[in-house]
Motif scaffolding. Structure first.
Motif, PDB file in Angstrom:
ATOM      1  N   GLU A 137      91.002  48.275  30.749  1.00 44.79           N
ATOM      2  CA  GLU A 137      90.340  49.265  29.898  1.00 44.79           C
ATOM      3  C   GLU A 137      88.852  49.159  30.212  1.00 44.79           C
ATOM      4  O   GLU A 137      88.246  48.092  30.020  1.00 44.79           O
ATOM      5  CB  GLU A 137      90.621  48.955  28.426  1.00 44.79           C
ATOM      6  CG  GLU A 137      90.157  50.035  27.472  1.00 44.79           C
ATOM      7  CD  GLU A 137      90.624  49.785  26.043  1.00 44.79           C
ATOM      8  OE1 GLU A 137      91.011  50.760  25.374  1.00 44.79           O
ATOM      9  OE2 GLU A 137      90.600  48.621  25.603  1.00 44.79           O
ATOM     10  N   ILE A 138      88.258  50.247  30.723  1.00 49.48           N
ATOM     11  CA  ILE A 138      86.903  50.160  31.246  1.00 49.48           C
ATOM     12  C   ILE A 138      86.053  51.341  30.787  1.00 49.48           C
ATOM     13  O   ILE A 138      86.569  52.400  30.431  1.00 49.48           O
ATOM     14  CB  ILE A 138      86.888  50.106  32.791  1.00 49.48           C
ATOM     15  CG1 ILE A 138      87.468  51.384  33.393  1.00 49.48           C
ATOM     16  CG2 ILE A 138      87.629  48.872  33.297  1.00 49.48           C
ATOM     17  CD1 ILE A 138      87.335  51.466  34.910  1.00 49.48           C
ATOM     18  N   LEU A 162      83.033  52.584  22.431  1.00 44.86           N
ATOM     19  CA  LEU A 162      82.303  51.435  22.971  1.00 44.86           C
ATOM     20  C   LEU A 162      82.598  51.306  24.457  1.00 44.86           C
ATOM     21  O   LEU A 162      83.654  51.735  24.932  1.00 44.86           O
ATOM     22  CB  LEU A 162      82.720  50.137  22.275  1.00 44.86           C
ATOM     23  CG  LEU A 162      82.227  49.870  20.858  1.00 44.86           C
ATOM     24  CD1 LEU A 162      82.793  48.563  20.354  1.00 44.86           C
ATOM     25  CD2 LEU A 162      80.706  49.875  20.781  1.00 44.86           C
ATOM     26  N   HIS A 163      81.675  50.677  25.178  1.00 43.17           N
ATOM     27  CA  HIS A 163      81.987  50.259  26.536  1.00 43.17           C
ATOM     28  C   HIS A 163      83.077  49.191  26.483  1.00 43.17           C
ATOM     29  O   HIS A 163      83.055  48.298  25.630  1.00 43.17           O
ATOM     30  CB  HIS A 163      80.742  49.667  27.217  1.00 43.17           C
ATOM     31  CG  HIS A 163      79.821  50.701  27.765  1.00 43.17           C
ATOM     32  ND1 HIS A 163      80.142  51.473  28.858  1.00 43.17           N
ATOM     33  CD2 HIS A 163      78.576  51.081  27.377  1.00 43.17           C
ATOM     34  CE1 HIS A 163      79.135  52.285  29.135  1.00 43.17           C
ATOM     35  NE2 HIS A 163      78.176  52.081  28.250  1.00 43.17           N
ATOM     36  N   GLN A 164      84.025  49.291  27.397  1.00 44.15           N
ATOM     37  CA  GLN A 164      85.087  48.300  27.542  1.00 44.15           C
ATOM     38  C   GLN A 164      85.057  47.750  28.965  1.00 44.15           C
ATOM     39  O   GLN A 164      84.675  48.449  29.904  1.00 44.15           O
ATOM     40  CB  GLN A 164      86.459  48.924  27.266  1.00 44.15           C
ATOM     41  CG  GLN A 164      86.603  49.583  25.907  1.00 44.15           C
ATOM     42  CD  GLN A 164      86.895  48.615  24.789  1.00 44.15           C
ATOM     43  OE1 GLN A 164      87.184  47.428  25.013  1.00 44.15           O
ATOM     44  NE2 GLN A 164      86.829  49.091  23.557  1.00 44.15           N
ATOM     45  N   GLN A 208      74.700  51.844  30.123  1.00 42.91           N
ATOM     46  CA  GLN A 208      75.109  52.513  31.357  1.00 42.91           C
ATOM     47  C   GLN A 208      74.748  51.698  32.595  1.00 42.91           C
ATOM     48  O   GLN A 208      75.562  51.576  33.525  1.00 42.91           O
ATOM     49  CB  GLN A 208      74.460  53.899  31.433  1.00 42.91           C
ATOM     50  CG  GLN A 208      74.883  54.699  32.671  1.00 42.91           C
ATOM     51  CD  GLN A 208      74.340  56.109  32.653  1.00 42.91           C
ATOM     52  OE1 GLN A 208      73.750  56.556  31.665  1.00 42.91           O
ATOM     53  NE2 GLN A 208      74.534  56.842  33.743  1.00 42.91           N
ATOM     54  N   ASP A 209      73.556  51.110  32.625  1.00 43.25           N
ATOM     55  CA  ASP A 209      73.136  50.340  33.798  1.00 43.25           C
ATOM     56  C   ASP A 209      73.998  49.101  34.001  1.00 43.25           C
ATOM     57  O   ASP A 209      74.405  48.783  35.132  1.00 43.25           O
ATOM     58  CB  ASP A 209      71.663  49.935  33.668  1.00 43.25           C
ATOM     59  CG  ASP A 209      70.713  51.109  33.798  1.00 43.25           C
ATOM     60  OD1 ASP A 209      71.124  52.159  34.318  1.00 43.25           O
ATOM     61  OD2 ASP A 209      69.548  50.964  33.367  1.00 43.25           O
ATOM     62  N   ARG A 235      82.816  58.238  32.985  1.00 42.71           N
ATOM     63  CA  ARG A 235      82.610  58.022  31.549  1.00 42.71           C
ATOM     64  C   ARG A 235      81.458  57.088  31.219  1.00 42.71           C
ATOM     65  O   ARG A 235      81.101  56.914  30.045  1.00 42.71           O
ATOM     66  CB  ARG A 235      83.903  57.480  30.921  1.00 42.71           C
ATOM     67  CG  ARG A 235      85.025  58.497  30.878  1.00 42.71           C
ATOM     68  CD  ARG A 235      86.293  57.957  30.262  1.00 42.71           C
ATOM     69  NE  ARG A 235      87.011  57.053  31.152  1.00 42.71           N
ATOM     70  CZ  ARG A 235      87.138  55.757  30.985  1.00 42.71           C
ATOM     71  NH1 ARG A 235      86.599  55.173  29.925  1.00 42.71           N
ATOM     72  NH2 ARG A 235      87.809  55.012  31.849  1.00 42.71           N
ATOM     73  N   VAL A 236      80.842  56.477  32.239  1.00 44.43           N
ATOM     74  CA  VAL A 236      79.873  55.408  31.983  1.00 44.43           C
ATOM     75  C   VAL A 236      78.617  55.891  31.260  1.00 44.43           C
ATOM     76  O   VAL A 236      77.962  55.124  30.550  1.00 44.43           O
ATOM     77  CB  VAL A 236      79.512  54.695  33.309  1.00 44.43           C
ATOM     78  CG1 VAL A 236      78.607  55.572  34.171  1.00 44.43           C
ATOM     79  CG2 VAL A 236      78.868  53.341  33.053  1.00 44.43           C
TER      80      VAL A 236
END
Length: 256
Positions: A137-138, A162-164, A208-209, A235-236
């Motif tokens: 999951e990313i 959330l970021h995963q 994002q970075d 999606r980032v």
């Protein structure tokens, strides 16, 4: 809990080069997250104090196996890691035992867990951690919140993003925690116990970075194939609720 909030960040890994150059380590990444949360929260108990009422100290639990004295802190924060929380490397076993001690023997010191740290908390509470049958999951991913999750994170809708960056999961919720949310690939996305623990599978501290660097690195070495890499990169840059979760962490620490 009365500020300043003395938080021991248990660094369970070292960031990649670009992130390390900017933040120094995961302690620095969480410092940025918690400061952003304190500014957004605008609670006079924090805003009236230097450094937003935060006193963070970092401990290398992997290489140096450093741990804080519990008399000197108010909370521990367990970071993410590229390692598997179900492995029995000596430093991981030591981390699980330390976390279990805090959860079982300490009435005052509170526990925050993120991703790998979330899984360590689950393991310390007696739950099994293992590979997800659904795979990785990313990147920015929505989760469905429980009613309690909506209250804890103070959001109006039933979803939060959330970021995963994980393929390991806690297989089920411990009996004595409140369920906060789930996603199609991870049933245990967040857990809470008043004045004791709050933990999330996602990465509120990522941006994002940071995630772009991780995606590029794992694509380069073949961990992510072209399709998965493209999906993550698509999606980032989407909006995520990291600061919302940071505010929830701080409210958890400030609550009596």
């Amino acid at each position: 809990m009365k500020p300043p909030l003395r938080i021991a960040v248990l660094e369970c890994d070292t960031p990649l080069d670009q992130t390390r150059h900017k933040y120094g380590g995961y302690g620095g990444v969480f410092k940025a997250l918690l400061e952003a949360g304190a500014i957004a929260l605008n609670d006079p108990r924090l805003s009236s104090l230097p450094h937003h009422g935060l006193e963070l100290t970092n401990f290398d639990v992997v290489n140096a196996e450093q741990y804080p004295s519990l008399d000197d802190i108010d909370a521990i924060l367990l970071t993410g890691s590229r390692q598997n929380a179900f492995d029995n490397h000596p430093w991981i076993v030591k981390l699980v035992e330390f976390t279990r001690k805090v959860l079982e023997e300490q009435e005052r010191v509170r526990v925050i867990g993120v991703c790998f740290g979330h899984q360590i908390v689950g393991r310390a509470l007696g739950m099994k951690v293992d590979r997800s049958y659904a795979g990785w999951e990313i990147s920015v991913t929505p989760m469905e919140l429980t009613d309690r999750g909506m209250e804890i994170f103070k959001v109006d809708g039933k979803t939060m993003s959330l970021h995963q960056m994980h393929r390991d999961i806690i297989l089920e919720y411990p009996d004595d925690v409140e369920k906060l949310g789930s996603s199609p690939r991870c049933f245990v996305q967040g857990m809470y116990k008043k004045n004791k623990v709050i933990a999330v599978q996602g990465h509120p501290e990522f941006n994002q970075d940071i995630v772009t660097e991780l995606l590029n690195s794992r694509h380069h070495v073949g961990v992510f194939d072209d399709i998965m890499f493209k999906d993550g990169m698509d999606r980032v840059g989407k909006n995520h609720d990291g600061v919302v979760v940071s505010q929830a962490f701080l409210r958890f620490l400030l609550d009596d």
